[in-house]
Scaffold this motif. Structure first.
Motif, PDB file in Angstrom:
ATOM      1  N   LYS A 148     -28.776  -2.708  -0.830  1.00 10.79           N
ATOM      2  CA  LYS A 148     -30.498  -2.374  -0.953  1.00 10.79           C
ATOM      3  C   LYS A 148     -30.585  -2.484  -2.335  1.00 10.79           C
ATOM      4  O   LYS A 148     -30.563  -2.261  -3.049  1.00 10.79           O
ATOM      5  CB  LYS A 148     -30.249  -0.869  -0.475  1.00 10.79           C
ATOM      6  CG  LYS A 148     -29.990  -0.982   1.019  1.00 10.79           C
ATOM      7  CD  LYS A 148     -30.235   0.796   1.345  1.00 10.79           C
ATOM      8  CE  LYS A 148     -30.194   0.748   2.604  1.00 10.79           C
ATOM      9  NZ  LYS A 148     -30.255   2.011   3.583  1.00 10.79           N
ATOM     10  N   ILE A 149     -32.029  -3.020  -2.335  1.00 14.55           N
ATOM     11  CA  ILE A 149     -32.821  -2.759  -3.057  1.00 14.55           C
ATOM     12  C   ILE A 149     -34.076  -1.820  -3.088  1.00 14.55           C
ATOM     13  O   ILE A 149     -34.585  -1.949  -1.782  1.00 14.55           O
ATOM     14  CB  ILE A 149     -32.989  -3.836  -3.770  1.00 14.55           C
ATOM     15  CG1 ILE A 149     -32.195  -5.261  -4.076  1.00 14.55           C
ATOM     16  CG2 ILE A 149     -34.384  -3.575  -4.415  1.00 14.55           C
ATOM     17  CD1 ILE A 149     -32.712  -6.672  -4.629  1.00 14.55           C
ATOM     18  N   VAL A 150     -34.516  -1.024  -4.273  1.00 18.52           N
ATOM     19  CA  VAL A 150     -35.962   0.672  -3.587  1.00 18.52           C
ATOM     20  C   VAL A 150     -37.178   0.157  -4.846  1.00 18.52           C
ATOM     21  O   VAL A 150     -35.876  -0.355  -5.593  1.00 18.52           O
ATOM     22  CB  VAL A 150     -34.784   1.656  -3.939  1.00 18.52           C
ATOM     23  CG1 VAL A 150     -36.201   2.420  -3.152  1.00 18.52           C
ATOM     24  CG2 VAL A 150     -34.359   1.590  -2.578  1.00 18.52           C
ATOM     25  N   PHE A 151     -37.729  -0.010  -4.364  1.00 24.34           N
ATOM     26  CA  PHE A 151     -39.071   0.083  -5.638  1.00 24.34           C
ATOM     27  C   PHE A 151     -39.933   1.129  -5.038  1.00 24.34           C
ATOM     28  O   PHE A 151     -40.044   1.613  -3.651  1.00 24.34           O
ATOM     29  CB  PHE A 151     -40.041  -1.195  -5.177  1.00 24.34           C
ATOM     30  CG  PHE A 151     -38.784  -2.422  -5.090  1.00 24.34           C
ATOM     31  CD1 PHE A 151     -39.224  -3.309  -6.313  1.00 24.34           C
ATOM     32  CD2 PHE A 151     -38.431  -3.794  -4.281  1.00 24.34           C
ATOM     33  CE1 PHE A 151     -38.219  -4.228  -6.822  1.00 24.34           C
ATOM     34  CE2 PHE A 151     -38.264  -4.343  -4.416  1.00 24.34           C
ATOM     35  CZ  PHE A 151     -37.414  -5.066  -5.635  1.00 24.34           C
ATOM     36  N   ILE A 152     -40.332   2.282  -5.654  1.00 23.67           N
ATOM     37  CA  ILE A 152     -40.278   3.251  -5.758  1.00 23.67           C
ATOM     38  C   ILE A 152     -41.312   3.382  -6.937  1.00 23.67           C
ATOM     39  O   ILE A 152     -41.796   2.827  -7.959  1.00 23.67           O
ATOM     40  CB  ILE A 152     -39.431   4.493  -6.828  1.00 23.67           C
ATOM     41  CG1 ILE A 152     -37.990   4.013  -5.709  1.00 23.67           C
ATOM     42  CG2 ILE A 152     -39.912   5.539  -6.429  1.00 23.67           C
ATOM     43  CD1 ILE A 152     -36.786   4.972  -6.399  1.00 23.67           C
ATOM     44  N   ASP A 153     -42.398   4.006  -6.748  1.00 31.43           N
ATOM     45  CA  ASP A 153     -43.962   3.454  -6.888  1.00 31.43           C
ATOM     46  C   ASP A 153     -43.701   5.453  -7.835  1.00 31.43           C
ATOM     47  O   ASP A 153     -44.225   6.478  -7.005  1.00 31.43           O
ATOM     48  CB  ASP A 153     -45.261   3.905  -6.691  1.00 31.43           C
ATOM     49  CG  ASP A 153     -46.435   4.237  -7.078  1.00 31.43           C
ATOM     50  OD1 ASP A 153     -46.719   4.338  -8.260  1.00 31.43           O
ATOM     51  OD2 ASP A 153     -47.675   3.543  -6.306  1.00 31.43           O
ATOM     52  N   LEU A 154     -43.817   5.808  -8.870  1.00 37.54           N
ATOM     53  CA  LEU A 154     -43.648   6.969  -9.519  1.00 37.54           C
ATOM     54  C   LEU A 154     -44.449   7.594  -9.834  1.00 37.54           C
ATOM     55  O   LEU A 154     -44.178   8.632 -10.429  1.00 37.54           O
ATOM     56  CB  LEU A 154     -42.706   6.501 -10.907  1.00 37.54           C
ATOM     57  CG  LEU A 154     -41.135   6.213 -10.988  1.00 37.54           C
ATOM     58  CD1 LEU A 154     -40.774   5.772 -12.374  1.00 37.54           C
ATOM     59  CD2 LEU A 154     -40.523   7.198 -10.252  1.00 37.54           C
ATOM     60  N   LYS A 155     -46.179   7.396  -9.758  1.00 36.91           N
ATOM     61  CA  LYS A 155     -46.892   7.722 -10.412  1.00 36.91           C
ATOM     62  C   LYS A 155     -47.045   8.479  -9.105  1.00 36.91           C
ATOM     63  O   LYS A 155     -47.962   9.182  -9.072  1.00 36.91           O
ATOM     64  CB  LYS A 155     -47.997   6.570 -11.131  1.00 36.91           C
ATOM     65  CG  LYS A 155     -49.621   7.008 -11.548  1.00 36.91           C
ATOM     66  CD  LYS A 155     -50.309   6.508 -11.968  1.00 36.91           C
ATOM     67  CE  LYS A 155     -51.368   7.030 -12.254  1.00 36.91           C
ATOM     68  NZ  LYS A 155     -52.423   5.379 -13.365  1.00 36.91           N
ATOM     69  N   GLU A 156     -47.081   7.581  -7.935  1.00 32.09           N
ATOM     70  CA  GLU A 156     -47.564   8.353  -6.375  1.00 32.09           C
ATOM     71  C   GLU A 156     -46.458   9.036  -5.863  1.00 32.09           C
ATOM     72  O   GLU A 156     -46.622   9.829  -4.867  1.00 32.09           O
ATOM     73  CB  GLU A 156     -48.203   7.305  -5.562  1.00 32.09           C
ATOM     74  CG  GLU A 156     -49.183   6.640  -6.111  1.00 32.09           C
ATOM     75  CD  GLU A 156     -50.636   7.073  -6.108  1.00 32.09           C
ATOM     76  OE1 GLU A 156     -50.181   7.989  -4.884  1.00 32.09           O
ATOM     77  OE2 GLU A 156     -51.184   6.938  -7.134  1.00 32.09           O
ATOM     78  N   LYS A 174     -43.952   8.276  -4.847  1.00 34.57           N
ATOM     79  CA  LYS A 174     -43.477   7.876  -3.090  1.00 34.57           C
ATOM     80  C   LYS A 174     -42.398   6.707  -2.949  1.00 34.57           C
ATOM     81  O   LYS A 174     -42.794   5.294  -4.367  1.00 34.57           O
ATOM     82  CB  LYS A 174     -44.407   7.431  -2.601  1.00 34.57           C
ATOM     83  CG  LYS A 174     -45.449   6.713  -2.609  1.00 34.57           C
ATOM     84  CD  LYS A 174     -46.619   6.393  -2.084  1.00 34.57           C
ATOM     85  CE  LYS A 174     -47.594   5.724  -1.730  1.00 34.57           C
ATOM     86  NZ  LYS A 174     -48.640   4.694  -0.882  1.00 34.57           N
ATOM     87  N   VAL A 175     -41.258   6.311  -2.295  1.00 30.36           N
ATOM     88  CA  VAL A 175     -41.170   4.962  -1.660  1.00 30.36           C
ATOM     89  C   VAL A 175     -41.587   3.608  -1.843  1.00 30.36           C
ATOM     90  O   VAL A 175     -42.151   4.045  -0.518  1.00 30.36           O
ATOM     91  CB  VAL A 175     -40.020   4.973  -1.341  1.00 30.36           C
ATOM     92  CG1 VAL A 175     -38.981   3.738  -0.340  1.00 30.36           C
ATOM     93  CG2 VAL A 175     -38.176   5.868  -1.945  1.00 30.36           C
ATOM     94  N   GLU A 198     -36.344  15.610  -8.041  1.00 29.09           N
ATOM     95  CA  GLU A 198     -37.570  15.255  -7.493  1.00 29.09           C
ATOM     96  C   GLU A 198     -37.131  13.718  -7.221  1.00 29.09           C
ATOM     97  O   GLU A 198     -36.792  12.954  -6.132  1.00 29.09           O
ATOM     98  CB  GLU A 198     -38.890  15.092  -7.876  1.00 29.09           C
ATOM     99  CG  GLU A 198     -39.811  14.868  -6.403  1.00 29.09           C
ATOM    100  CD  GLU A 198     -40.776  14.898  -7.047  1.00 29.09           C
ATOM    101  OE1 GLU A 198     -42.188  15.035  -6.366  1.00 29.09           O
ATOM    102  OE2 GLU A 198     -41.885  14.912  -8.191  1.00 29.09           O
ATOM    103  N   LYS A 199     -37.411  12.577  -8.460  1.00 23.57           N
ATOM    104  CA  LYS A 199     -35.744  11.078  -7.941  1.00 23.57           C
ATOM    105  C   LYS A 199     -35.346  11.201  -7.454  1.00 23.57           C
ATOM    106  O   LYS A 199     -35.155  10.284  -6.825  1.00 23.57           O
ATOM    107  CB  LYS A 199     -36.116  10.816  -9.595  1.00 23.57           C
ATOM    108  CG  LYS A 199     -37.737   9.999 -10.274  1.00 23.57           C
ATOM    109  CD  LYS A 199     -37.551   9.839 -11.598  1.00 23.57           C
ATOM    110  CE  LYS A 199     -38.537   9.736 -12.515  1.00 23.57           C
ATOM    111  NZ  LYS A 199     -38.020   8.832 -13.726  1.00 23.57           N
ATOM    112  N   LYS A 200     -34.246  12.122  -7.525  1.00 17.52           N
ATOM    113  CA  LYS A 200     -32.970  12.179  -7.267  1.00 17.52           C
ATOM    114  C   LYS A 200     -32.976  12.121  -5.598  1.00 17.52           C
ATOM    115  O   LYS A 200     -32.653  11.188  -4.484  1.00 17.52           O
ATOM    116  CB  LYS A 200     -32.172  13.212  -7.808  1.00 17.52           C
ATOM    117  CG  LYS A 200     -31.556  12.932  -8.561  1.00 17.52           C
ATOM    118  CD  LYS A 200     -30.570  14.235  -8.870  1.00 17.52           C
ATOM    119  CE  LYS A 200     -29.815  13.737 -11.172  1.00 17.52           C
ATOM    120  NZ  LYS A 200     -28.888  14.721 -10.625  1.00 17.52           N
TER     121      LYS A 200
END
Length: 639
Positions: A576-584, A586-587, A629-631
């Motif tokens: 798997k590869i996950v892209f996260i918007d850390l400013k918003e 959400k994944v 929260e990131k975890k």
């Protein structure tokens, strides 16, 4: 009477006042949540705000205008033809003649008399006229005409104004706007709706599987309850004279624990059922769009449907439910006679837990039985100590391998490599950076501008670069890094324009002369401007194909400045590869079934210096602020 009531229930209702819509009544208006509201509720909203009683979402009418729900209007017409045909009167007659058919070209109701005239009149004899009994879901191919320029068909769509226009409008008031044919614009939106439909269908399957898992968990809880109840009774049989009262207390404990567990499971099941209903509602609406909406209707639906689809996906529960199991704790049995009041407890045990159930031996005396229990208890403590020492060595080994990296446990006490997150210490490989239109500044950021101090012989053709880091790209642990991007638009973008990319690819694909997203065995997220959308978009690419487009996520305005903060998780064990918007917070997307047969390496790109300025900085290793929260987002995305 029941049959008539059932027919009436088929008609849509206003989600505020719950009154049914009728063919002769007020037209329905579409709310952003895809529910319908009547004109009376729209005009009488207190303070310009109405609340949808179905999903409790509030809509501020002063900040948004509602469009008529053309899909439900046509649905109401077909339901009226099917269940209430006596309400349909001929369009051309004032004497109340009963309509018997529908002219698709004229979009008018006709009685028998008008139908005969219609069929014999030279201008209309070739029109498609359908009797109510044979009425099918078809759409008129006759173009609508411009309200400004009479007899000019509306066959163009102005993407800037978001409206249909005619040829004269195009050369007069809309001459500088981006325009395309209605069919082309509608086909583009239809493809996006198809994508939403497929995603929601998959999500609905996940809801069904999760509900099935919860129900199985409830059955397992009942089975565990019965098993432990029998175990408790058996244990207390040998100690009845001293433990009668304690047995009752523990049975009450077990009942309360079971009720709490089942109550929690019921709450989860209820929440999942509600999510499933919401998913089904959106899916049903999309299906109605394909049934009732014309291409011009479809153009105004993408934002609402896309928003609801993302809401469904963001709140989706996992596909399976881990059943919390109860165990009967008998660790203090060896001291039971001396400390009867503290013996026994009902505990929750996870799926991987173990429970030692000690059966009473009828031939043993109480002293023999207690001695046997005490010996087993001591053996269990020794075994536990050995496991803890082994786990400590495992953790020390993992920390030793990653001593230069930021290491975080995704779950407390995790020793499995798949539950340990490595924040790998990436650094730019300056020997592999294409320096034709970019440079690495003194802060170590990648900038889409040529450096004034670079020797001329270093120039090449393209704008790509890649990274190297201290760890192997495939070592069984999820790996994580972040990028901070500062984007400034010199002017409003009017063409297809790639702004930045972040992702991974195979080593042989690390070619400076090609875009990351167009390569096989590459997986990336782009920030770009597409001419079919107003704002900037986030695009997800998998092996040269775009699999997701989130339009209008950022404004496309001259002089606009934005800071974009993204996180990337690469998990070769789970593929798997996950892209996260850390400013918003959400994944953005999780790519499954990634080809990890060969190592994948981080890749980055910044583009188009003549249109904008991009500065990409790395946040890696121990510099990453790994919050709970990131975890939680990472654990949910990888589950």
């Amino acid at each position: 009477m029941w049959f008539l009531s059932s027919r009436m229930d088929d008609f849509p209702k206003c989600s505020v006042c719950q009154q049914q819509f009728t063919f002769k009544g007020h037209a329905p208006y579409l709310l952003p949540c895809l529910h319908a509201v009547c004109e009376t509720c729209v005009t009488s909203g207190a303070g310009g705000v109405i609340s949808c009683s179905t999903c409790q979402r509030e809509v501020n009418l002063t900040n948004s205008s509602l469009q008529k729900d053309a899909v439900r209007q046509k649905e109401i017409f077909h339901l009226t033809v099917k269940h209430r045909p006596t309400e349909l009167l001929c369009t051309h007659e004032d004497d109340g003649n009963q309509a018997v058919c529908w002219c698709q070209d004229c979009e008018e109701l006709l009685c028998e008399y008008c139908q005969n005239i219609h069929s014999n009149f030279k201008v209309t004899r070739r029109h498609v006229v359908q009797n109510f009994a044979d009425l099918e879901l078809t759409f008129s191919t006759v173009p609508k005409f411009c309200s400004i320029h009479k007899y000019h068909p509306l066959y163009l769509f102005d993407k800037s104004c978001k409206k249909l226009i005619c040829a004269r409008c195009r050369i007069e008031d809309h001459v500088d706007h981006e325009v395309e044919k209605v069919d082309v614009a509608a086909d583009s939106v239809t493809k996006q709706l198809e994508y939403h439909k497929n995603e929601l269908s998959t999500l609905q399957t996940r809801h069904q599987a999760n509900m099935h898992s919860i129900r199985q968990g409830t059955e397992s809880t009942d089975e565990t309850h019965n098993s432990l109840k029998e175990n408790i009774r058996h244990t207390f049989h040998s100690l009845r004279s001293q433990l009668n009262q304690r047995e009752k207390e523990l049975l009450i404990d077990l009942e309360n624990h079971t009720k709490e567990t089942k109550a929690a499971q019921h709450a989860l099941l209820t929440a999942c059922e509600e999510d499933k209903k919401t998913c089904k509602r959106v899916l049903d609406y999309i299906n109605n769009v394909f049934l009732f909406a014309s291409k011009s209707d479809i153009l105004g639906l993408e934002r609402y449907v896309g928003e609801m689809t993302r809401t469904c996906l963001d709140t989706a529960a996992p596909q399976t439910y881990a059943v919390p199991r109860a165990v009967f704790n008998t660790n203090s049995l060896s001291k039971l006679k001396a400390n009867v009041s503290g013996f026994g407890a009902i505990l929750t045990m996870d799926m991987d837990g173990k429970s030692e159930i000690i059966a009473d031996r009828g031939t043993q005396t109480d002293d023999d039985f207690m001695a046997d229990v005490e010996m087993k208890h001591k053996m269990r403590i020794d075994e536990k100590d050995a496991i803890e020492k082994k786990d400590a060595k495992t953790i020390d080994l993992l920390l030793g391998v990653a001593r230069e990296c930021g290491v975080h446990l995704l779950k407390p006490g995790a020793v499995d490599g798949s539950l340990i997150l490595k924040c790998i210490p990436l650094k730019y490989d300056k020997d592999s950076v294409n320096l034709n239109k970019v440079h690495i500044n003194t802060e170590g950021d990648l900038v889409n501008r040529k450096s004034d101090t670079r020797p001329a012989e270093e120039e090449t053709e393209e704008v790509h670069r890649h990274m190297q880091h201290c760890a192997s790209p495939n070592d069984g642990c999820p790996q994580y890094w972040e990028v901070e991007n500062r984007v400034n638009l010199d002017k409003q973008l009017s063409e297809n324009c790639l702004i930045l990319s972040v992702g991974v690819c195979r080593e042989e694909q690390r070619d400076l002369h090609h875009r990351i997203d167009e390569r096989p065995y590459s997986y990336c997220m782009n920030v770009a401007h597409l001419t079919k959308h107003i704002g900037l978009c986030n695009n997800i690419w998998k092996e040269g194909k775009r699999v997701l487009c989130l339009p209008d996520t950022l404004p496309n305005t001259a002089g606009a400045s934005n800071t974009l903060h993204y996180g990337v998780v690469y998990d070769d064990a789970r593929k798997k590869i996950v892209f996260i918007d850390l400013k918003e917070k959400k994944v953005i997307s999780t790519l499954d079934n990634v080809d990890c047969s060969e190592p994948l390496w981080p890749m980055f790109g910044v583009y188009n210096p003549h249109l904008l300025t991009v500065s990409m900085g790395l946040v890696v290793g121990s510099d990453i602020n790994m919050t709970e929260e990131k975890k939680a987002m990472i654990v949910k995305a990888l589950s």
